[in-house]
Design an enzyme around this catalytic site. Structure first.
Site, mmCIF file in Angstrom:
data_model
loop_
_atom_site.group_PDB
_atom_site.id
_atom_site.type_symbol
_atom_site.label_atom_id
_atom_site.label_comp_id
_atom_site.label_asym_id
_atom_site.label_seq_id
_atom_site.Cartn_x
_atom_site.Cartn_y
_atom_site.Cartn_z
ATOM 1 N NE ARG A 8 -2.619 -1.702 3.253
ATOM 2 C CZ ARG A 8 -3.183 -1.772 4.456
ATOM 3 N NH1 ARG A 8 -4.242 -1.009 4.739
ATOM 4 N NH2 ARG A 8 -2.701 -2.577 5.388
ATOM 5 N N GLY A 66 3.037 -15.137 5.921
ATOM 6 C CA GLY A 66 2.268 -14.664 7.057
ATOM 7 C C GLY A 66 3.079 -14.465 8.321
ATOM 8 C CG ASN A 158 -4.032 -8.178 17.960
ATOM 9 O OD1 ASN A 158 -3.202 -7.983 18.829
ATOM 10 N ND2 ASN A 158 -3.849 -9.047 16.975
ATOM 11 C CG ASN A 216 -0.515 -0.702 7.090
ATOM 12 O OD1 ASN A 216 0.277 -1.631 7.002
ATOM 13 N ND2 ASN A 216 -1.324 -0.540 8.136
ATOM 14 C CE LYS A 323 30.816 20.546 -1.679
ATOM 15 N NZ LYS A 323 32.052 19.849 -2.201
ATOM 16 C CE1 TYR A 338 28.566 25.339 -2.758
ATOM 17 C CE2 TYR A 338 30.479 25.952 -4.083
ATOM 18 C CZ TYR A 338 29.742 24.984 -3.409
ATOM 19 O OH TYR A 338 30.172 23.690 -3.373
ATOM 20 N NE ARG A 414 38.605 46.359 -10.007
ATOM 21 C CZ ARG A 414 38.298 46.874 -8.822
ATOM 22 N NH1 ARG A 414 37.550 46.164 -7.987
ATOM 23 N NH2 ARG A 414 38.723 48.072 -8.467
#
Length: 429
Positions: A8, A66, A158, A216, A323, A338, A414
Site C-alpha cells: 500500500r 504470514g 489487537n 501502511n 559545503k 557559495y 579584474r
C-alpha cells in the site's frame, strides 16, 4: 517482524525501510526494544532486505507466508536463549520502551503463556477485535471480516504485538495451518490455540493508542512523522532549547542541540548535526550533517551541507550555501555566497557574492580554497581553487582570484574599466 513489502506504500522501497526523521521506520521500533534491554534482538526480514540490517542477527523469511511463519523463521536464533519472546511489528514507529516494559511486566506478573498488547483507537477501522473472558483475560481475537455486528462494536483492538513464553511458543507455531485464501499462517491463530488449550492469555491495554498504530500508507507515514517530530521537539524544549514554532521545525532524531540554542520557524536539521549553546538557526534554514558552534548564526534562507563546521560566533547568512568547509570563529559569510571545500580563518568577512570555484569541470576533481584570518573580500569575488589567501589580505570587488595572495596584500584581478564618451545608448560595433 520486518519482512513485509508494504504494497500500500506503492514503493520499490520495503515499507519498514522508509525514512522518518533520519531513521528508517524499523529503526524506531528497534530503538524502543533496545530501551527495554531486549537481548538478543532478531530481525525477521525478506531475502531482498536482509542485508539492510548489518550488525544485527537476521532471520530470513524465505517466502511471505504470514506473521506466524515470520516468527517461526526466528526459532533457530532464539530457541534456548530466551524465557520470553517479545514479538514486535516493524511498522509501529511510535512505539515506546515504556509501553513495552508495562506489557512484559503484566505478562510475567500474571504468569501468562502469552500476553497481547491491545489499544482503543478513536477509529477501530478493520483491526481485529479483542474479546475478553469474565476474568479479564483473552477469550478471542476476532478479525473484522469474521466479526459479528456486536463484536465489531468492541473498541479494544489487537496491536499485533505480543509476549510469549518461549516454551509454549515454538510448539504452538508448529500447529499452525493455512485456512485463508492467501495460504498464510497467522500469529493470531497461535494465540487462539493457546486459549483452546486452556492456557492463560493475558491482555495489557496501552494508554496511548497512537503508540501502537501501524503505518501502511504514505498518509500514515506522514502522520507518524509529525507525531515523532512533536516528541523530538518537546524533548529538546524540556532540555532547555528554544524552538519558536515546534510545528514547523523538523529535527532528526540523532541531532544534538545544546541548551539555550534557538531554532526559528521552518528550519530543518538533519543527520548527525550538532547545534551548540546560544547558536541561532533559521528561519528557513536547512542544516545537514553539520556543526554549528556556540553563538553562531545560521540564516535566514541558508543551506549548510554535509561537512560544514561553523566555529563559535561565526555567521552563515541569507541565501548562503556552505559545503564541506570550516568557517573560523567570528567569521561572517553574510549573504549571497557559495562556499565549498574551503577553510576560512578567524575574523574574516566574505563579501556578497563570494564563490569558491572548487571543481575542475574537465576532470571532475575537487580542490580546496584556503582563506586566512582577518581577510576582507569584496563583492562578487570568485576564488578558483586550489588557491590560498594569506592573513590580513584584502580582495578588491569583482576580482577573480586564480593565484595565491600573500598575507597583508591587496589583490586586484579584474579588467580595467574603459569609458567611451558619447557612446551611451548606442550599439557596440
Amino acid at each position: 517482524m520486518a519482512a513485509g513489502l508494504g504494497t500500500r506504500m506503492l514503493s520499490d522501497v520495503p515499507k519498514h525501510l522508509h525514512s522518518i526523521l533520519g531513521r528508517r521506520m524499523v529503526d524506531w521500533v528497534l530503538a524502543s526494544a533496545r530501551g527495554l534491554g531486549v537481548e538478543p534482538l532478531v530481525v525477521v526480514a525478506a531475502p531482498s532486505s536482509a542485508a539492510a540490517f548489518d550488525g544485527l542477527p537476521v532471520a530470513v523469511q524465505a517466502e511471505p507466508r504470514g506473521t506466524g511463519d515470520a516468527v517461526r523463521s526466528a526459532r533457530d536464533a532464539l530457541a534456548g536463549v530466551a524465557d520470553d519472546v517479545l514479538v514486535l511489528s516493524g511498522d509501529t514507529p511510535l512505539l515506546t520502551s515504556t509501553v513495552l516494559r508495562e506489557l512484559v511486566e503484566t505478562h510475567r506478573r500474571e504468569g501468562a503463556a502469552a500476553t497481547v498488547l491491545s489499544f482503543e483507537p478513536d477509529d477501530p477501522k478493520h483491526y481485529g477485535r479483542v474479546l475478553r473472558d469474565p476474568g479479564g483475560g483473552l477469550r478471542a481475537i476476532v478479525e473484522y471480516r469474521d466479526a459479528t455486528e456486536d463484536e465489531r462494536a468492541v473498541c479494544e483492538v489487537n496491536s499485533s504485538i505480543y509476549v510469549f513464553r518461549a516454551e509454549t511458543l515454538w510448539p504452538v507455531l508448529d500447529r499452525l495451518t493455512p485456512h485463508n485464501a492467501q495460504g498464510e499462517l497467522y500469529l493470531t491463530d497461535s494465540v487462539a490455540l493457546l486459549v483452546e488449550d486452556g492456557r492463560r492469555v493475558a491482555v495489557y491495554k496501552g494508554g496511548d493508542p497512537v503508540e501502537t498504530e501501524g503505518v501502511n500508507t504514505r498518509a500514515e507515514l506522514a502522520a507518524a512523522a509529525a507525531a515523532l517530530r512533536d516528541r523530538v521537539n518537546e524533548a529538546h524544549m524540556l532540555a532547555g532549547v528554544t524552538i519558536v514554532d515546534p510545528a514547523t521545525a523538523w529535527i532528526d532524531a540523532d541531532v544534538v542541540v545544546e541548551p539555550d540554542a534557538v531554532i526559528h520557524p521552518f528550519t530543518v536539521i538533519r543527520g548527525a548535526s550538532r547545534v551548540a549553546a546560544r547558536a541561532e538557526v533559521g528561519p528557513h534554514a536547512v542544516v545537514v550533517d553539520s556543526t554549528v558552534g556556540e553563538g553562531a548564526l545560521v540564516g535566514p534562507f541558508c543551506y549548510l551541507r554535509p561537512g560544514t563546521v561553523l566555529e563559535a560566533g561565526a555567521k552563515a547568512g541569507t541565501f548562503v550555501e556552505i559545503k564541506n568547509s570550516r568557517v573560523g570563529e567570528r567569521t561572517k559569510v553574510p549573504h549571497l555566497s557559495y562556499i565549498g571545500d574551503a577553510d576560512i580563518g578567524e575574523d574574516t568577512n566574505i563579501g556578497a557574492g563570494g564563490i569558491t570555484v572548487n571543481q575542475d569541470h574537465a576532470t571532475g576533481e575537487k580542490f580546496r580554497t584556503v582563506i586566512g584570518s582577518n581577510v576582507r573580500t569584496g563583492v562578487d569575488n570568485a576564488f578558483v581553487a586550489p588557491v590560498s589567501i594569506g592573513d590580513d589580505a584584502w580582495i578588491a570587488a569583482g576580482s577573480v582570484i586564480t593565484e595565491d595572495v600573500p598575507p597583508g596584500a591587496l589583490a586586484i584581478a579584474r579588467a580595467k574599466q574603459v569609458n567611451k564618451e558619447g557612446r551611451g545608448g548606442k550599439r557596440n560595433d
